[in-house]
Design a protein around this motif. Sequence first.
Motif, PDB file in Angstrom:
ATOM      1  N   UNK A 103      41.196  40.914  31.204  1.00 47.47           N
ATOM      2  CA  UNK A 103      41.108  40.636  32.631  1.00 47.47           C
ATOM      3  C   UNK A 103      39.768  40.039  33.014  1.00 47.47           C
ATOM      4  N   UNK A 104      38.702  40.573  32.455  1.00 42.14           N
ATOM      5  CA  UNK A 104      37.365  40.023  32.706  1.00 42.14           C
ATOM      6  C   UNK A 104      37.244  38.608  32.162  1.00 42.14           C
ATOM      7  N   UNK A 105      37.769  38.381  30.958  1.00 37.35           N
ATOM      8  CA  UNK A 105      37.713  37.046  30.351  1.00 37.35           C
ATOM      9  C   UNK A 105      38.384  35.995  31.233  1.00 37.35           C
ATOM     10  N   UNK A 106      39.430  36.404  31.952  1.00 38.84           N
ATOM     11  CA  UNK A 106      40.158  35.464  32.805  1.00 38.84           C
ATOM     12  C   UNK A 106      39.727  35.553  34.266  1.00 38.84           C
ATOM     13  N   UNK A 107      38.611  36.232  34.523  1.00 37.10           N
ATOM     14  CA  UNK A 107      38.030  36.271  35.860  1.00 37.10           C
ATOM     15  C   UNK A 107      38.871  36.983  36.898  1.00 37.10           C
ATOM     16  N   UNK A 108      39.642  37.959  36.477  1.00 41.19           N
ATOM     17  CA  UNK A 108      40.520  38.630  37.429  1.00 41.19           C
ATOM     18  C   UNK A 108      39.766  39.660  38.267  1.00 41.19           C
ATOM     19  N   UNK A 109      40.100  39.711  39.537  1.00 40.40           N
ATOM     20  CA  UNK A 109      39.506  40.676  40.449  1.00 40.40           C
ATOM     21  C   UNK A 109      39.929  42.085  40.072  1.00 40.40           C
ATOM     22  N   UNK A 110      41.205  42.236  39.694  1.00 42.66           N
ATOM     23  CA  UNK A 110      41.742  43.546  39.334  1.00 42.66           C
ATOM     24  C   UNK A 110      42.946  43.369  38.423  1.00 42.66           C
ATOM     25  N   UNK A 111      43.263  44.428  37.689  1.00 44.82           N
ATOM     26  CA  UNK A 111      44.472  44.472  36.864  1.00 44.82           C
ATOM     27  C   UNK A 111      45.102  45.847  37.039  1.00 44.82           C
ATOM     28  N   UNK A 112      46.336  45.972  36.610  1.00 47.01           N
ATOM     29  CA  UNK A 112      46.976  47.283  36.545  1.00 47.01           C
ATOM     30  C   UNK A 112      46.938  47.756  35.106  1.00 47.01           C
ATOM     31  N   UNK A 113      46.680  49.040  34.934  1.00 45.72           N
ATOM     32  CA  UNK A 113      46.770  49.671  33.623  1.00 45.72           C
ATOM     33  C   UNK A 113      47.508  50.989  33.800  1.00 45.72           C
ATOM     34  N   UNK A 114      47.940  51.545  32.685  1.00 47.94           N
ATOM     35  CA  UNK A 114      48.609  52.835  32.762  1.00 47.94           C
ATOM     36  C   UNK A 114      47.575  53.945  32.846  1.00 47.94           C
ATOM     37  N   UNK A 115      47.843  54.889  33.722  1.00 46.62           N
ATOM     38  CA  UNK A 115      47.008  56.086  33.804  1.00 46.62           C
ATOM     39  C   UNK A 115      47.487  57.067  32.740  1.00 46.62           C
ATOM     40  N   UNK A 116      46.871  58.231  32.681  1.00 43.42           N
ATOM     41  CA  UNK A 116      47.299  59.231  31.705  1.00 43.42           C
ATOM     42  C   UNK A 116      48.754  59.651  31.904  1.00 43.42           C
ATOM     43  N   UNK A 117      49.228  59.596  33.139  1.00 41.00           N
ATOM     44  CA  UNK A 117      50.617  59.963  33.431  1.00 41.00           C
ATOM     45  C   UNK A 117      51.567  58.778  33.264  1.00 41.00           C
ATOM     46  N   UNK A 118      51.045  57.638  32.827  1.00 43.54           N
ATOM     47  CA  UNK A 118      51.755  56.360  32.668  1.00 43.54           C
ATOM     48  C   UNK A 118      52.045  55.675  33.994  1.00 43.54           C
ATOM     49  N   UNK A 119      51.683  56.294  35.122  1.00 41.83           N
ATOM     50  CA  UNK A 119      51.802  55.638  36.414  1.00 41.83           C
ATOM     51  C   UNK A 119      50.744  54.534  36.492  1.00 41.83           C
ATOM     52  N   UNK A 120      50.950  53.539  37.361  1.00 47.38           N
ATOM     53  CA  UNK A 120      49.993  52.434  37.456  1.00 47.38           C
ATOM     54  C   UNK A 120      48.678  52.856  38.088  1.00 47.38           C
ATOM     55  N   UNK A 121      47.621  52.259  37.574  1.00 47.60           N
ATOM     56  CA  UNK A 121      46.282  52.460  38.124  1.00 47.60           C
ATOM     57  C   UNK A 121      45.667  51.084  38.328  1.00 47.60           C
ATOM     58  N   UNK A 122      45.152  50.838  39.513  1.00 51.55           N
ATOM     59  CA  UNK A 122      44.473  49.585  39.809  1.00 51.55           C
ATOM     60  C   UNK A 122      43.022  49.698  39.351  1.00 51.55           C
ATOM     61  N   UNK A 123      42.605  48.769  38.495  1.00 51.92           N
ATOM     62  CA  UNK A 123      41.227  48.747  38.015  1.00 51.92           C
ATOM     63  C   UNK A 123      40.551  47.511  38.598  1.00 51.92           C
ATOM     64  N   UNK A 124      39.520  47.736  39.390  1.00 55.09           N
ATOM     65  CA  UNK A 124      38.751  46.637  39.978  1.00 55.09           C
ATOM     66  C   UNK A 124      37.770  46.136  38.915  1.00 55.09           C
ATOM     67  N   UNK A 125      37.874  44.869  38.569  1.00 49.09           N
ATOM     68  CA  UNK A 125      37.002  44.273  37.565  1.00 49.09           C
ATOM     69  C   UNK A 125      35.862  43.493  38.204  1.00 49.09           C
ATOM     70  N   UNK A 126      36.182  42.771  39.271  1.00 45.40           N
ATOM     71  CA  UNK A 126      35.197  42.004  40.034  1.00 45.40           C
ATOM     72  C   UNK A 126      35.481  42.301  41.502  1.00 45.40           C
ATOM     73  N   UNK A 127      34.536  42.847  42.229  1.00 45.16           N
ATOM     74  CA  UNK A 127      34.790  43.073  43.656  1.00 45.16           C
ATOM     75  C   UNK A 127      35.109  41.756  44.346  1.00 45.16           C
ATOM     76  N   UNK A 128      36.030  41.778  45.309  1.00 42.95           N
ATOM     77  CA  UNK A 128      36.362  40.536  46.023  1.00 42.95           C
ATOM     78  C   UNK A 128      35.144  39.987  46.761  1.00 42.95           C
ATOM     79  N   UNK A 129      35.074  38.675  46.824  1.00 42.55           N
ATOM     80  CA  UNK A 129      33.941  38.042  47.491  1.00 42.55           C
ATOM     81  C   UNK A 129      34.114  38.108  49.000  1.00 42.55           C
ATOM     82  N   UNK A 130      32.997  38.059  49.706  1.00 43.51           N
ATOM     83  CA  UNK A 130      33.018  38.072  51.154  1.00 43.51           C
ATOM     84  C   UNK A 130      33.641  36.793  51.684  1.00 43.51           C
TER      85      UNK A 130
END
Length: 135
Positions: A103-130
């Motif tokens: 996600x960082x390599x492709x400049x993504x603001x955020x991605x979804x990953x699985x949490x420990x419960x396999x439910x989705x978790x939003x991970x912020x990689x780059x905070x959105x710009x103003x």
Amino acid sequence: MQTDYSFTNDSQAITIRLDQNNPDLLAYLQQESITSWAYITAWNPLSFPQTEEYNHSQQQILREQLKDYKVFEGEGKGRDGKWPAEASYFIAGISRDKACEIGLDFGQTAILVSSESLEPELVILHPPSVENNNF
């Protein structure tokens, strides 16, 4: 938070929502013994709109990097319709660290990953710009 992240596996369409339970997703993960996953796009790095040609090109490069994983095509689409749908991939079996790296390599603001419960978790990689608060 107000985005539908959908993908189609071999037999059904599944929609992932961060603000709701995802029984179809969990049933699929259990059925296939998937213990980690991510949902990533290469479209519109840092939430700045790009040309369709650029987005498709980057998405193809992303797909090539995912050749060692079980990958399903999908689409992330905001429920309010203000942001165009983005082609995406549901990636089974990828670690959180590897997904974040990609996600960082492709400049993504955020991605979804699985949490420990396999439910989705939003991970912020780059905070959105103003200047471009589309996130």
